[in-house]
Design a protein around this motif. Sequence first.
Motif, PDB file in Angstrom:
ATOM      1  N   GLY A  98       0.821  -1.212   0.000  1.00 28.61           N
ATOM      2  CA  GLY A  98       0.000   0.000   0.000  1.00 28.61           C
ATOM      3  C   GLY A  98       0.849   1.252   0.000  1.00 28.61           C
ATOM      4  N   LYS A  99       1.912   1.213   0.838  1.00 31.46           N
ATOM      5  CA  LYS A  99       2.783   2.373   0.862  1.00 31.46           C
ATOM      6  C   LYS A  99       3.413   2.595  -0.503  1.00 31.46           C
ATOM      7  CE  LYS A  99       4.002   2.125   5.786  1.00 31.46           C
ATOM      8  NZ  LYS A  99       5.088   1.939   6.767  1.00 31.46           N
ATOM      9  N   ALA A 100       3.867   1.518  -1.135  1.00 34.51           N
ATOM     10  CA  ALA A 100       4.497   1.653  -2.447  1.00 34.51           C
ATOM     11  C   ALA A 100       3.497   2.150  -3.471  1.00 34.51           C
ATOM     12  CB  ALA A 100       5.077   0.300  -2.885  1.00 34.51           C
ATOM     13  N   ALA A 101       2.223   1.684  -3.421  1.00 35.44           N
ATOM     14  CA  ALA A 101       1.203   2.124  -4.371  1.00 35.44           C
ATOM     15  C   ALA A 101       0.895   3.594  -4.164  1.00 35.44           C
ATOM     16  CB  ALA A 101      -0.067   1.259  -4.226  1.00 35.44           C
ATOM     17  N   SER A 102       0.831   4.050  -2.872  1.00 35.60           N
ATOM     18  CA  SER A 102       0.531   5.451  -2.601  1.00 35.60           C
ATOM     19  C   SER A 102       1.632   6.328  -3.176  1.00 35.60           C
ATOM     20  CB  SER A 102       0.384   5.668  -1.094  1.00 35.60           C
ATOM     21  OG  SER A 102      -0.707   4.897  -0.609  1.00 35.60           O
ATOM     22  N   GLU A 103       2.864   5.945  -2.928  1.00 40.61           N
ATOM     23  CA  GLU A 103       3.970   6.720  -3.452  1.00 40.61           C
ATOM     24  C   GLU A 103       3.938   6.751  -4.970  1.00 40.61           C
ATOM     25  OE1 GLU A 103       7.418   4.937  -1.830  1.00 40.61           O
ATOM     26  OE2 GLU A 103       7.057   5.642   0.242  1.00 40.61           O
ATOM     27  N   GLN A 104       3.599   5.629  -5.593  1.00 36.20           N
ATOM     28  CA  GLN A 104       3.542   5.576  -7.062  1.00 36.20           C
ATOM     29  C   GLN A 104       2.443   6.473  -7.580  1.00 36.20           C
ATOM     30  OE1 GLN A 104       5.658   4.050  -9.074  1.00 36.20           O
ATOM     31  NE2 GLN A 104       4.554   4.806 -10.903  1.00 36.20           N
ATOM     32  N   LEU A 105       1.271   6.487  -6.902  1.00 41.72           N
ATOM     33  CA  LEU A 105       0.176   7.342  -7.322  1.00 41.72           C
ATOM     34  C   LEU A 105       0.575   8.809  -7.205  1.00 41.72           C
ATOM     35  CD1 LEU A 105      -2.933   5.509  -5.790  1.00 41.72           C
ATOM     36  CD2 LEU A 105      -2.317   5.683  -8.199  1.00 41.72           C
ATOM     37  N   ALA A 106       1.281   9.141  -6.162  1.00 45.05           N
ATOM     38  CA  ALA A 106       1.715  10.526  -5.990  1.00 45.05           C
ATOM     39  C   ALA A 106       2.647  10.930  -7.123  1.00 45.05           C
ATOM     40  CB  ALA A 106       2.393  10.696  -4.629  1.00 45.05           C
ATOM     41  N   ARG A 107       3.572  10.019  -7.468  1.00 42.51           N
ATOM     42  CA  ARG A 107       4.483  10.305  -8.554  1.00 42.51           C
ATOM     43  C   ARG A 107       3.735  10.421  -9.863  1.00 42.51           C
ATOM     44  NH1 ARG A 107       7.817   6.589  -5.701  1.00 42.51           N
ATOM     45  NH2 ARG A 107       7.113   4.901  -7.102  1.00 42.51           N
ATOM     46  N   ASP A 108       2.716   9.535 -10.104  1.00 39.81           N
ATOM     47  CA  ASP A 108       1.939   9.595 -11.343  1.00 39.81           C
ATOM     48  C   ASP A 108       1.142  10.889 -11.417  1.00 39.81           C
ATOM     49  OD1 ASP A 108       2.920   7.154 -12.088  1.00 39.81           O
ATOM     50  OD2 ASP A 108       1.161   5.993 -11.421  1.00 39.81           O
ATOM     51  N   ALA A 109       0.530  11.312 -10.281  1.00 36.32           N
ATOM     52  CA  ALA A 109      -0.257  12.553 -10.284  1.00 36.32           C
ATOM     53  C   ALA A 109       0.634  13.744 -10.590  1.00 36.32           C
ATOM     54  CB  ALA A 109      -0.958  12.720  -8.937  1.00 36.32           C
ATOM     55  N   ASP A 110       1.825  13.752 -10.008  1.00 38.94           N
ATOM     56  CA  ASP A 110       2.733  14.844 -10.266  1.00 38.94           C
ATOM     57  C   ASP A 110       3.155  14.853 -11.737  1.00 38.94           C
ATOM     58  OD1 ASP A 110       4.409  17.011  -9.659  1.00 38.94           O
ATOM     59  OD2 ASP A 110       6.126  15.630  -9.537  1.00 38.94           O
ATOM     60  N   LEU A 111       3.397  13.645 -12.284  1.00 45.20           N
ATOM     61  CA  LEU A 111       3.792  13.547 -13.686  1.00 45.20           C
ATOM     62  C   LEU A 111       2.670  13.980 -14.612  1.00 45.20           C
ATOM     63  CD1 LEU A 111       5.921  12.697 -15.778  1.00 45.20           C
ATOM     64  CD2 LEU A 111       5.018  10.351 -15.613  1.00 45.20           C
ATOM     65  N   ILE A 112       1.440  13.613 -14.310  1.00 46.09           N
ATOM     66  CA  ILE A 112       0.303  13.981 -15.149  1.00 46.09           C
ATOM     67  C   ILE A 112       0.050  15.479 -15.072  1.00 46.09           C
ATOM     68  CG2 ILE A 112      -2.208  13.712 -15.394  1.00 46.09           C
ATOM     69  CD1 ILE A 112      -1.830  10.787 -14.529  1.00 46.09           C
ATOM     70  N   SER A 113       0.233  16.016 -13.866  1.00 47.62           N
ATOM     71  CA  SER A 113       0.005  17.462 -13.752  1.00 47.62           C
ATOM     72  C   SER A 113       1.030  18.230 -14.596  1.00 47.62           C
ATOM     73  CB  SER A 113       0.098  17.886 -12.263  1.00 47.62           C
ATOM     74  OG  SER A 113       1.396  17.615 -11.767  1.00 47.62           O
ATOM     75  N   ARG A 114       2.229  17.740 -14.681  1.00 50.27           N
ATOM     76  CA  ARG A 114       3.218  18.396 -15.498  1.00 50.27           C
ATOM     77  C   ARG A 114       3.024  18.063 -16.990  1.00 50.27           C
ATOM     78  NH1 ARG A 114       6.848  16.526 -11.440  1.00 50.27           N
ATOM     79  NH2 ARG A 114       7.600  14.947 -12.920  1.00 50.27           N
ATOM     80  N   ASN A 115       2.494  16.884 -17.322  1.00 53.69           N
ATOM     81  CA  ASN A 115       2.345  16.467 -18.729  1.00 53.69           C
ATOM     82  C   ASN A 115       0.960  15.846 -18.914  1.00 53.69           C
ATOM     83  OD1 ASN A 115       2.753  15.852 -21.367  1.00 53.69           O
ATOM     84  ND2 ASN A 115       4.337  14.307 -21.029  1.00 53.69           N
ATOM     85  N   PRO A 116      -0.080  16.702 -19.190  1.00 56.47           N
ATOM     86  CA  PRO A 116      -1.457  16.140 -19.296  1.00 56.47           C
ATOM     87  C   PRO A 116      -1.626  15.189 -20.494  1.00 56.47           C
ATOM     88  CG  PRO A 116      -1.498  18.544 -19.010  1.00 56.47           C
ATOM     89  CD  PRO A 116      -0.079  18.185 -19.267  1.00 56.47           C
ATOM     90  N   LEU A 117      -0.841  15.316 -21.549  1.00 58.97           N
ATOM     91  CA  LEU A 117      -1.024  14.435 -22.724  1.00 58.97           C
ATOM     92  C   LEU A 117      -0.648  12.993 -22.448  1.00 58.97           C
ATOM     93  CD1 LEU A 117       0.422  16.718 -25.545  1.00 58.97           C
ATOM     94  CD2 LEU A 117      -1.973  16.309 -24.932  1.00 58.97           C
ATOM     95  N   LEU A 118      -0.025  12.691 -21.339  1.00 59.63           N
ATOM     96  CA  LEU A 118       0.344  11.307 -21.005  1.00 59.63           C
ATOM     97  C   LEU A 118      -0.878  10.415 -20.826  1.00 59.63           C
ATOM     98  CD1 LEU A 118       2.671   9.391 -20.395  1.00 59.63           C
ATOM     99  CD2 LEU A 118       2.551  10.102 -17.998  1.00 59.63           C
ATOM    100  N   ILE A 119      -1.981  11.055 -20.384  1.00 59.23           N
ATOM    101  CA  ILE A 119      -3.210  10.259 -20.206  1.00 59.23           C
ATOM    102  C   ILE A 119      -3.722   9.778 -21.552  1.00 59.23           C
ATOM    103  CG2 ILE A 119      -5.605  10.356 -19.404  1.00 59.23           C
ATOM    104  CD1 ILE A 119      -4.726  12.369 -17.293  1.00 59.23           C
ATOM    105  N   GLN A 120      -3.691  10.735 -22.530  1.00 58.39           N
ATOM    106  CA  GLN A 120      -4.200  10.333 -23.859  1.00 58.39           C
ATOM    107  C   GLN A 120      -3.313   9.241 -24.463  1.00 58.39           C
ATOM    108  OE1 GLN A 120      -4.704  13.740 -26.316  1.00 58.39           O
ATOM    109  NE2 GLN A 120      -5.736  14.958 -24.729  1.00 58.39           N
ATOM    110  N   LYS A 121      -2.031   9.333 -24.306  1.00 55.24           N
ATOM    111  CA  LYS A 121      -1.147   8.301 -24.822  1.00 55.24           C
ATOM    112  C   LYS A 121      -1.389   6.971 -24.145  1.00 55.24           C
ATOM    113  CE  LYS A 121       3.713   7.090 -25.326  1.00 55.24           C
ATOM    114  NZ  LYS A 121       3.547   5.822 -24.663  1.00 55.24           N
ATOM    115  N   THR A 122      -1.538   7.003 -22.876  1.00 61.20           N
ATOM    116  CA  THR A 122      -1.788   5.751 -22.127  1.00 61.20           C
ATOM    117  C   THR A 122      -3.101   5.118 -22.557  1.00 61.20           C
ATOM    118  OG1 THR A 122      -0.548   6.654 -20.259  1.00 61.20           O
ATOM    119  CG2 THR A 122      -1.981   4.750 -19.845  1.00 61.20           C
ATOM    120  N   LEU A 123      -4.150   5.984 -22.758  1.00 68.72           N
ATOM    121  CA  LEU A 123      -5.447   5.459 -23.190  1.00 68.72           C
ATOM    122  C   LEU A 123      -5.350   4.841 -24.598  1.00 68.72           C
ATOM    123  CD1 LEU A 123      -8.459   5.126 -22.676  1.00 68.72           C
ATOM    124  CD2 LEU A 123      -8.826   7.415 -23.587  1.00 68.72           C
TER     125      LEU A 123
END
Length: 442
Positions: free
Chosen positions: A354-379
């Motif tokens: 859980g701790k590792a998943a929380s940290e990963q989510l935080a890193r993903d949110a920070d990455l998405i906030s800096r690069n919103p087009l990553l969501i479209q690529k992932t989709l």
Amino acid sequence: MKFQEKLKDVVKQGGAAVTASVVALVAAVVACLRWLVTTRQGRWLTAGLVTAGGLVAVGSTLVAHPPVQMIEPAQVGIRVNLLTGGTSEVREGWVVRLPHVHRLYLYSLKDQVYRTERSLSADGPAPFQAAEGLSIGIEVTLRYSLDPARIPELAQRLPGDVGREIVEPVVDGVLRRHFAQHTVREIFATHRAQIQKDLTAEIAPLLKEDGVVLRSITLGNVDLPQQYRTGVEALLAEELRAEKMRYTLELKSKQVKESELDAEAEKVRREKSAEAAGNEEIIAAKAKAEAMRHVLPFKEKEIEQRRLEAEASKVSRLTQASAEADARRIEAAGEADARRKLAESDAYRVEVTGKAASEQLARDADLISRNPLLIQKTLADKLSDKIQVIIAPPQAGGFIAGGLLGQPQESRYAQQAPPAPPAPAYSQVPEASPETSGYEEE
């Protein structure tokens, strides 16, 4: 008148000439005879002519009537002396027969055959008549021979053709009389042998009187009228069917008797088998009783042995059950400790994960906030690895996954960025080969 006178003159002259010729011929003959008688040469010539004429006469007589004749085997000859009237019997070989003195009669001793040639067919020239008046043809064959002992006696009155002049009249008369006394059915089938026997008994004495010995009489083919033959054939067919039925009934009766005998034999066999089986069972029972008398003590010992074995097995099973219970209690305690250890390890793992998943989510949110087009690529990557996507800046307030995320696209993007050039459209291009698939930007 003149013609007659001239004719008379010619006749007179001709008669005179003929008379003169005859006289001259007679004179020549007389002169020739005188020469033959009176002269030596004439007498020799006369003797030669007489001798030659005699020889010619004797030769022609010998040729026409040879003095020696051959008698073949199985023949007998009767020589008659024409001068004395005596007869003599001669057998095979050469026999002397003087011309104009002896006469030789030859008779065959072989068996000869006579057949009723004219009475073979019902439509022939001389058919026989049955008792019904029907014309029938019968093939009758007689075998006969001459009696050698009576040939010398009967030679004077026996004809040249014995078969035609003696046998045929006698046989024909007897046959017609006998056949006229019998019906066609008797002649054809029922009395055939009896008729043949009666004919032999009657014809033999008649022929014996003339020196003919009857060897046998055979009745051959019987030729019937066509209509009668058809009726007889139908009647014979009925008789054959009746005879067949009689034999069939006799066969059935014999089969029934055979079945009865088979049943009786089977009954006796079963009785004997049952009796033998009963005797075998009695003997077996006696043997079994005798055997039980010796087996019972062994059975009692065996029962005692089995009781002791059961007691021993009971003690063994109680001991084994107690040991198994102790072993199961030990196994249960060990299993409980093992499950507690596993639960602790699982809880620790969940906490760390859980701790590792929380940290990963935080890193993903920070990455998405800096690069919103990553969501479209992932989709786009999740949709299909076979789809080529061109990513372009969205229009004002446009996002391809805005509907999926439940965000009002126009107001949100209107607040974040100023108006931009026209938004590129997401388009799908034809599927390319795996070597050229990928993302392209304009």
